[in-house]
Design an enzyme around this catalytic site. Structure first.
Site, PDB file in Angstrom:
ATOM      1  N   ASP A  64      32.721 -79.955 -76.950  1.00 49.77           N
ATOM      2  CA  ASP A  64      33.501 -80.103 -78.181  1.00 49.77           C
ATOM      3  C   ASP A  64      34.932 -80.492 -77.816  1.00 49.77           C
ATOM      4  O   ASP A  64      35.637 -79.743 -77.135  1.00 49.77           O
ATOM      5  CB  ASP A  64      33.489 -78.774 -78.935  1.00 49.77           C
ATOM      6  CG  ASP A  64      34.069 -78.866 -80.339  1.00 49.77           C
ATOM      7  OD1 ASP A  64      35.024 -79.637 -80.544  1.00 49.77           O
ATOM      8  OD2 ASP A  64      33.573 -78.146 -81.216  1.00 49.77           O
ATOM      9  N   HIS A  75      31.183 -81.241 -81.561  1.00 48.37           N
ATOM     10  CA  HIS A  75      31.615 -80.606 -82.816  1.00 48.37           C
ATOM     11  C   HIS A  75      30.822 -81.095 -84.027  1.00 48.37           C
ATOM     12  O   HIS A  75      31.089 -80.674 -85.150  1.00 48.37           O
ATOM     13  CB  HIS A  75      33.104 -80.926 -83.024  1.00 48.37           C
ATOM     14  CG  HIS A  75      33.824 -80.012 -83.986  1.00 48.37           C
ATOM     15  ND1 HIS A  75      34.117 -78.698 -83.694  1.00 48.37           N
ATOM     16  CD2 HIS A  75      34.324 -80.229 -85.237  1.00 48.37           C
ATOM     17  CE1 HIS A  75      34.774 -78.146 -84.703  1.00 48.37           C
ATOM     18  NE2 HIS A  75      34.900 -79.049 -85.666  1.00 48.37           N
ATOM     19  N   SER A  86      33.612 -74.899 -88.215  1.00 52.04           N
ATOM     20  CA  SER A  86      34.984 -75.338 -87.992  1.00 52.04           C
ATOM     21  C   SER A  86      35.936 -74.620 -88.956  1.00 52.04           C
ATOM     22  O   SER A  86      36.044 -73.407 -88.922  1.00 52.04           O
ATOM     23  CB  SER A  86      35.060 -76.865 -88.097  1.00 52.04           C
ATOM     24  OG  SER A  86      36.267 -77.358 -87.582  1.00 52.04           O
TER      25      SER A  86
END
Length: 277
Positions: free
Chosen positions: A222, A255, A146
């Protein structure tokens, strides 16, 4: 340095240290996993792992399940914190700015520029510290998730000579065009968007001649994919720059660290092939 924890794991050791960072002007913590080969006196290569928003050095080491494979492959893993911290370090009430959200850049705007120089920390100061104090070689790879995936990409693209490979899970690939990046860049760098571009992987792909081997994994379930991550922009930039990109799309995955744990072995084996040299 002050060793604050030491735990045996798959024949190696997971350790946490505190040290005074000259670059950041505060006390910092990092974690290192030293595989069994290091205890035998071998100098092992290092994977630097950069975590995402709200994380510390602990998230990856506790949740990803990377140590078993790292022990087999003979790779050390270093996980720094995600920002400067402590009394006197600028912060914000929101989770996506301030402490825990350093974005791996060098801030130019007050009050952030006093401490928020995470790019210099993770690319220069920390590797020098690791190589001076631990049985590791100078062969480095870098990876992240991320915000940390963004960090891994920009470190490798700004300093391609320093890394033999780079990978990312769910990176913020095009921060100048997404809410997370725009908020952080406006605060840390000001309103000059030309300055923003120097910290955007999609822009940097068009500025470099050669890049380290690059792998990216994304989960198609995600919730941040379309608004915040934009892997298609990274894919287009790599193609336009003539760079090879291994981009893996995984149906059903989100995620979270469940996603990372599911594919960390593939990423570590990808890096091992290049770290072996």
């Amino acid at each position: 340095m002050e060793n604050i924890s030491s735990t045996m794991c798959f024949g190696g050791w997971h350790k946490q240290y505190l040290h005074d960072s000259a670059v950041l002007g505060c006390r910092m913590r990092f974690a290192i996993y030293l595989p069994p080969q290091a205890a035998r006196g071998d100098k092992v290569p290092v994977l630097y792992w950069l975590s995402g928003l709200t994380c510390s050095d602990e998230n990856f080491m506790q949740k990803a399940g990377a140590q078993r494979i790292a022990a087999e492959l003979g790779i050390a893993i270093v996980a720094p914190d995600t920002s400067p911290r402590g009394e006197g370090v600028a912060d914000d009430a929101a989770y996506d700015l301030g402490q825990g959200a350093g974005f791996y850049l060098n801030a130019t705007q007050a009050p952030w520029n006093r401490h928020y120089r995470m790019y210099d920390y993770v690319s220069c100061e920390l590797p020098a510290l690791i190589e001076a104090h631990f049985p590791v070689s100078q062969r480095r790879a870098i990876a992240g998730h991320s915000m940390g995936g963004h960090g891994a990409l920009i470190c490798a693209l700004k300093r391609p000579q320093d890394y033999v490979s780079v990978s990312a899970f769910s990176p913020i690939a095009n921060p100048v065009n997404v809410p997370w990046g725009q908020k952080a860049f406006a605060a840390y760098l000001g309103e000059d968007r030309q300055q923003w571009l120097q910290w955007d992987a999609c822009h940097l792909l068009g500025q470099v001649q050669q890049i380290p081997p690059l792998r990216v994994d994304i989960g198609l379930a995600d919730g941040f994919l379309a608004e915040q991550l934009k892997p298609e922009a990274l894919e287009q930039a790599a193609r336009a720059g003539g760079h090879a990109l291994q981009l893996f799309r995984h149906p059903g995955y989100d995620h979270s660290y469940y996603f990372i744990a599911s594919f960390i072995e593939e990423q570590l084996r990808f890096h091992a092939g290049h770290l072996a040299g």
